[in-house]
Every structure is written in C-alpha cells, then in structure tokens.
Write a protein that holds these residues in place. Structure first.
Motif, PDB file in Angstrom:
ATOM      1  N   GLY A 101      -3.735   8.310  -9.928  1.00 18.39           N
ATOM      2  CA  GLY A 101      -4.616   7.505 -10.774  1.00 18.39           C
ATOM      3  C   GLY A 101      -5.273   8.277 -11.895  1.00 18.39           C
ATOM      4  N   HIS A 155       0.298  11.877   2.054  1.00 24.35           N
ATOM      5  CA  HIS A 155       0.465  10.838   1.025  1.00 24.35           C
ATOM      6  C   HIS A 155       1.050   9.560   1.633  1.00 24.35           C
ATOM      7  N   GLY A 204       1.538   0.160 -13.891  1.00 21.05           N
ATOM      8  CA  GLY A 204       0.957   0.605 -12.619  1.00 21.05           C
ATOM      9  C   GLY A 204       1.867   1.546 -11.841  1.00 21.05           C
ATOM     10  N   THR A 205       1.390   1.932 -10.656  1.00 23.17           N
ATOM     11  CA  THR A 205       2.133   2.911  -9.863  1.00 23.17           C
ATOM     12  C   THR A 205       3.496   2.359  -9.429  1.00 23.17           C
ATOM     13  N   GLU A 206       3.580   1.033  -9.289  1.00 21.93           N
ATOM     14  CA  GLU A 206       4.853   0.458  -8.823  1.00 21.93           C
ATOM     15  C   GLU A 206       5.958   0.650  -9.847  1.00 21.93           C
ATOM     16  N   LEU A 250       0.328   9.402 -10.111  1.00 17.93           N
ATOM     17  CA  LEU A 250       0.248   8.446  -9.000  1.00 17.93           C
ATOM     18  C   LEU A 250      -1.121   8.466  -8.325  1.00 17.93           C
ATOM     19  N   LEU A 304       6.453   3.270 -11.520  1.00 20.84           N
ATOM     20  CA  LEU A 304       6.983   4.616 -11.261  1.00 20.84           C
ATOM     21  C   LEU A 304       7.808   4.617  -9.969  1.00 20.84           C
ATOM     22  N   ARG A 305       7.230   4.022  -8.943  1.00 18.28           N
ATOM     23  CA  ARG A 305       7.914   4.020  -7.640  1.00 18.28           C
ATOM     24  C   ARG A 305       9.177   3.180  -7.681  1.00 18.28           C
ATOM     25  N   ARG A 336      -0.465   5.807   1.683  1.00 18.69           N
ATOM     26  CA  ARG A 336       0.226   4.650   1.089  1.00 18.69           C
ATOM     27  C   ARG A 336       0.481   3.546   2.110  1.00 18.69           C
ATOM     28  N   LEU A 353      -1.120   4.469 -16.483  1.00 20.33           N
ATOM     29  CA  LEU A 353       0.272   4.074 -16.194  1.00 20.33           C
ATOM     30  C   LEU A 353       0.537   2.654 -16.694  1.00 20.33           C
ATOM     31  N   LEU A 403       5.666   9.295  -4.108  1.00 17.06           N
ATOM     32  CA  LEU A 403       6.546   8.462  -4.934  1.00 17.06           C
ATOM     33  C   LEU A 403       7.662   7.759  -4.154  1.00 17.06           C
TER      34      LEU A 403
END
Lengths: 374, 288
Positions: free
Chosen positions: B160, B234, B167-169, B158, B171-172, B238, B164, B203
C-alpha cells in the motif's frame, strides 16, 4: 636489555653462568610473549577508558543505532597498546645490537605513526572515509619499502651473507647450495621489497573489518614466519633441512613470539563483541611488521600460501571495488572486503571470524609443511 | 563534456541530492522500502527547481556516477517527467563499451543506475499497466540488484505504499508478473532469491508459494528460510480466514530447519542509551 645484560654478566670469569639461559632464543621468546600478553591484558582497561574520554571512538555509518545493534562509539586506536607492549618487549628481550631488530622497530614505528595519523584524520573529520588519502599512504609505505630494500641490498648495510643478498626463497625448491636453484633479482630486489611491503601492509589493513579478525588471522601467519626464522637461524637445523643459513634472524623468533603474545592479549578485549578496535594504528603496523618478517626471512613467495587469506581478501576487494563499483558501476560481490559479503549472506560475525581463522590456520599448516616438502 | 566539467556536475548534483534527502528526512538507500512520497513533499526544498534542472542536465552526462546522481534526483525531487525518463532509462538496452562488457558490464546505463531508477520510481509512486510491463522486464535484468530491487518494489507496492491503478488485484492478476517473480525463487543470486520469496508471498497464489516452499524448508542458506517464513507471513495476512491454508503452513513449519548461522548483535547498554536519548528528544521525561 636482558640479553645484553646476560651476555655481559655470564661471559666474564666468575660471572653468573645461570644467566646464560637468557641468551637462549627459546627462553627469550617465551619471555617476550608472556611480557606482551601481560602488558596488553593489564594495560588495556585504563587505555580503553582513556581512548573513550579523549573522543577516540569509531564512527561508522549506523542506520540502526537506535536498535542498539551498531558498534559506533567503540573506542578505536587500540593498536597503540599492541605497539607499546611490543616496544617494551623488544627493549627487554631482543638483542638491541642486531640490525634485524632495528628493521623491525623501524617498521613498527613508521607504520604505527602512519596508522595513527590515518586514525586521527578520521576522528577529526568525523567520518570513516576522512582518513589519509590513498596516495599519501602508498607513498609512506612505498618509501619505507624502498628504504628497506636498499638497506638489505647495499653491501655496506646488508645483514645477509654475501650471495644471498638479492635472492628470494621459492617454496618447494631447494637453494642452489643444496642442488636446487636460486633466483637472483639483482637491483630489482629493491623495488620487489617495496612491492611486498606495500602489498602486505595494505592486505592486513583491509582484513581488519570484523571483531578479532585481523588478530585472529595474523597469528598463524606470524607463527609460520617465526618457525622459518628459527630454522634459518640455526646452523644445524638449516643444514639438515637444506636451507641457506641466515645468522641473526633468530631475533625474528623473539619478535614473532612477542607479536603473538600481544595479539592474543588484544583478542581478550577485541574478540566479539569488541571493547576496543585496533584501528589503522594497529592494522597498518601489523601489516608493516609482518612484511618486515617476510622480507627478513627471505620467504616472500611463501606469503602467497601463508598469507593466502590476506591475498584473497585483497584480490576480491580489487575486483569488487576497483573494477566492479568504480569502473563498471555494479557490484560483483555482495560486499567488499569479502568478509562483509559473508555477513550480507547472513553468517554471524563470530562465525565468520572463527571460520576465516580456521582457514588461516590450515594455510599456515600447509606452509609449514613446505619446510620438509621440497 | 570534459572530465573536470563532469566531476563538478557530479559534485553539484550530489550536493543537491543530499540537500533533498535532508529536507525529506529520507536516505535514498531506503527509497524502495519507503515507497511513494506524498505529493508536494519536495516543495519545501528551496533549491527544487535547480535540482530538477540539474537532474535533466546530469542525465545527459557520459559519466555513470553523474547519471546515477541524476537518477536519484529525479525521484527525490518528484520530477514531473521523472516516470517517463526513468522508464526510458530502464528499457534502454544500449550495450556498454566492449572493455566493460569483457569485465562483466552489460548496458550503457550501468547496474547502479538501473537499480536506483527503480528506487526513484518507487518514490514517484505511480503504478499502472506500463509499470507492470517494465517490472516484468526488470525481473529478467542481467544485473542481480535490479532483479532484487524490483521484487522489493513489488512488495512495497502491495503493502500500500504506492498508488496502484486498479488496486492490488491488478498486480496479482497479472500472470506475466507472477510468473516472472516465481521464476526468481530459484535465482542463482541469494539476494534475489530472498527478495523473490517475500514478493511471491505478497503476490502469487498461495498454492504456488506453498508448493515451491516445500523444497526450501531445509535450505542450507538461512536467509532463504527467513524469506520463506516472511512469505508465509504475507500469505497469512492475505488469507486470514482460510483454515486449510493455516493447516498447510503449520505442516510446513513443522518440517522447517531452524538451525542458523545468523545472529544479530544486540547490546543492552546501547538499547537503554538510545531509549533515554529518544525520551529526551521527545520531551517525555518528567524533568523536561
């Protein structure tokens, strides 16, 4: 030297009676403790400088050296200061004709040389794991243990009174002479002594991982055996407390006091943050000397209590390292020896050392209670 | 394979691994935090082919130490089949021999192998839907270092330092993954709890993290409180613009216990020493 001198001078007609005080165990013990304390405190600064200049510095793995948090480079082999001061103190205050003193001196020299050889091998190899191999160390420790066992067991050499040669003291139990029971090991006494020597010397060696930890936790244990030696060597006191009289072990009181003095003096420099480490030279010989005291007072089983902390560290190391890491390929504890687990859990080094020293003190107090509780 | 043969294989694999570490300037212990290696990063190592072949051979060994070295080599050498092999190893649930199970072992591929397999996957750097599934499996692994390593890997991804897919979304947005991480916030192992808090901060939804943290503001373990603070950090990264969240974090901070048994040494003389050394190394002193 003072003891022999006092005995020679005070015993003759017209001799110097006042010198008799130098024969007293109490006076000699205080003298020995003060001698080693002063010697270690005064001699350490130049020795530390010399150790540094000779390249005798610790080489642990340090990923964060650039942050200024690593201990790499701290002079090691500081145990040499402890050993030299103990030898000097023994020469001054002990009865050099006593076989108990010979045994203690032999343990000091044998384990001191073994530890120094280990340290030198590490320094030459440039790595903390480049020391003597485990088999070589066990061979020397076991060899000394067997020799000591034979010396104490054979009728020609044993300093113990007949009937007590192969016995071991059991905490909370009176000897047979006072209505209790004796445990006679027979010839098994020899390998038993070897086992005790190997186990205790390695146990103390293993606990030497944080600033001041080995010294801080050994002092209470030495104190326990010093008190036991005093009780056992005093005819009236041992009779009163229902112990078998062991003439001659009063030399252990003098030696124990000297050892405590040396360790306190060493803590002056070794307490957090350490200016010098004792290295294997110090920790192995400390273990060897403690083992000799345990065997000579015939209180081997008491060590399970008095040295409970050492045993705990050893057993957890055995489980965590031998079974966990080497056999199963996984960690059972966060880190071994166990004091590094506490570090991993976020407890700061001085706090761990202080807490474990408190544990050692409590165990020592409980062990001393067994003198009366039987 | 005879023991002597296995020992020599283990030694040669270890030599190759050390060579690769030197070539990459990276210790394997730091692989998870480092994250993905650049494509072709290992090409400079002259014995790369030997390392890749050796890894495949060592992976078949009966000795865990040899297999463990192989696992490390797969990541460091950026082995083309590395992902597939490591996924297979982590999903393999063949039980350990009975004696090992009796003493606390679990699977044939021991704890260190599985933990290091995750580190190697972090070096290989690809994260797709299959990886998310694998991560969920690893988050319930019986060995605590695998669970904590997986949490750290999620954090690295996450941050970077991983490629991914989605992207990170992606995962989230995986509820299964978020649930698996949040379950570990109360893990019985301290190391896992701490890693889970950090991963959750990066996350999980802010509301969930803040709610769970209420019980941890005066946790007796200082490491947990440190991890909760990292999780807050974190969240602030975010949701930098959300004033309501800032107020809630501030309210939590007001109630946080700050006494601590933790303290790290810092020797000024050593710091200065290394500062001078690094200046000499970089050639930034006037006499250089």
């Amino acid at each position: 030297m003072f003891y022999l001198l006092a005995r020679a001078l005070s015993g003759q007609n017209g001799g110097i009676g006042a010198l008799r005080v130098l024969e007293y165990v109490s006076v000699r013990s205080i003298g020995a403790a003060v001698t080693t304390l002063l010697l270690v405190v005064l001699a350490s600064p130049p020795v530390i400088r010399r150790l540094h200049l000779s390249g005798s510095s610790d080489r642990q793995r340090a990923f964060d050296a650039h942050l200024g948090k690593s201990k790499t480079g701290t002079p090691t082999m500081g145990g040499l200061i402890i050993l030299a001061s103990l030898l000097a103190s023994m020469l001054l205050w002990s009865d050099l004709t006593s076989p108990f003193v010979w045994v203690l001196a032999a343990s000091l020299l044998v384990f001191g040389c073994l530890g120094a050889a280990d340290d030198v091998a590490k320094l030459r190899g440039g790595r903390a794991d480049a020391g003597l191999g485990r088999p070589a160390k066990i061979a020397v420790q076991g060899g000394f243990g067997l020799a000591l066992g034979l010396f104490l067991y054979l009728p020609q050499t044993t300093p113990f009174p007949g009937g007590l040669v192969d016995t071991i003291g059991i905490p909370f139990l009176k000897p047979a002479a006072f209505g209790g029971a004796d445990v006679h090991l027979g010839w098994l006494y020899v390998p038993f002594v070897a086992f005790v020597v190997v186990a205790i010397s390695n146990a103390v060696n293993l606990i030497d991982g944080l600033d001041g930890l080995a010294a801080g936790t050994t002092i209470p244990t030495v104190l326990v055996y010093g008190v036991f030696a005093y009780v056992l060597s005093n005819a009236r006191l041992s009779q009163y407390l229902l112990y078998s009289f062991l003439p001659g072990v009063e030399e252990l009181v003098v030696f124990g006091a000297a050892l405590i003095g040396a360790l306190v003096g060493f803590l002056w420099y070794n307490s957090y943050p350490a200016e010098v480490f004792m290295g294997d030279t110090g920790s192995l010989s400390l273990g060897g000397m403690l083992a000799a005291m345990v065997v000579l007072t015939k209180q081997e089983l008491l060590f399970v209590m008095a040295g409970g902390l050492f045993i705990f560290v050893n057993v957890t190391h055995l489980i965590g390292d031998r079974i966990g890491i080497h056999m199963l390929g996984r960690r059972i504890f966060y880190r071994t020896p166990i004091h590094h687990s506490f570090e991993h859990m976020g407890v700061s080094e001085p706090k761990i050392v202080l807490r474990l020293s408190i544990v050692a003190l409590v165990l020592a107090a409980i062990s001393l209670a067994t003198i009366k509780l039987r | 394979m005879f023991p002597s043969e296995s020992n020599s294989l283990s030694a040669s694999t270890r030599d190759l691994r050390r060579g690769l570490e030197r070539s990459l300037g990276l210790r394997f212990e730091r692989a998870i935090l480092h994250g993905a290696l650049q494509a072709g990063a290992s090409e400079d190592f002259p014995r790369l082919d030997e390392a890749r072949r050796g890894a495949l051979r060592a992976l078949e060994s009966g000795a865990w130490r040899t297999r463990n070295e192989a696992v490390k080599l797969l990541g460091l050498s950026l082995h083309p089949d590395g992902r597939e092999l490591l996924h297979g190893l982590l999903a393999d649930r063949t039980p350990a021999p009975a004696l090992h199970r009796l003493l606390g072992g679990d699977y044939f591929h021991c704890g260190f192998e599985r933990r290091n397999a995750l580190a190697s996957l972090a070096l290989l750097g690809e994260w797709d839907a299959g990886t998310t599934e694998l991560a969920v499996l690893c988050l319930s692994d019986p060995y605590y270092e695998v669970r904590s390593a997986c949490c750290r890997w999620i954090g690295t991804a996450l941050a970077g330092r991983c490629r991914l897919n989605g992207g990170t979304e992606a995962l989230r947005g995986s509820g299964e993954l978020v649930d698996a991480v949040c379950r570990l916030l109360d893990d019985r192992r301290l190391e896992v709890r701490c890693a889970a808090w950090r991963a959750a901060g990066a996350l999980a939804p802010a509301e969930r993290v803040l709610e769970a943290s209420e019980d941890r503001l005066a946790d007796p373990r200082v490491r947990v409180r440190e991890a909760v603070l990292d999780a807050y950090g974190h969240l602030l990264d975010r949701f930098a613009q959300e004033a309501e969240l800032h107020a809630r974090v501030e309210s939590c901070l007001d109630r946080m216990l700050l006494t601590s048994v933790a303290m790290r040494p810092s020797y000024p003389v050593r710091r200065r020493y290394w500062a001078v050394r690094s200046r000499l190394k970089e050639g930034t002193c006037s006499t250089c």
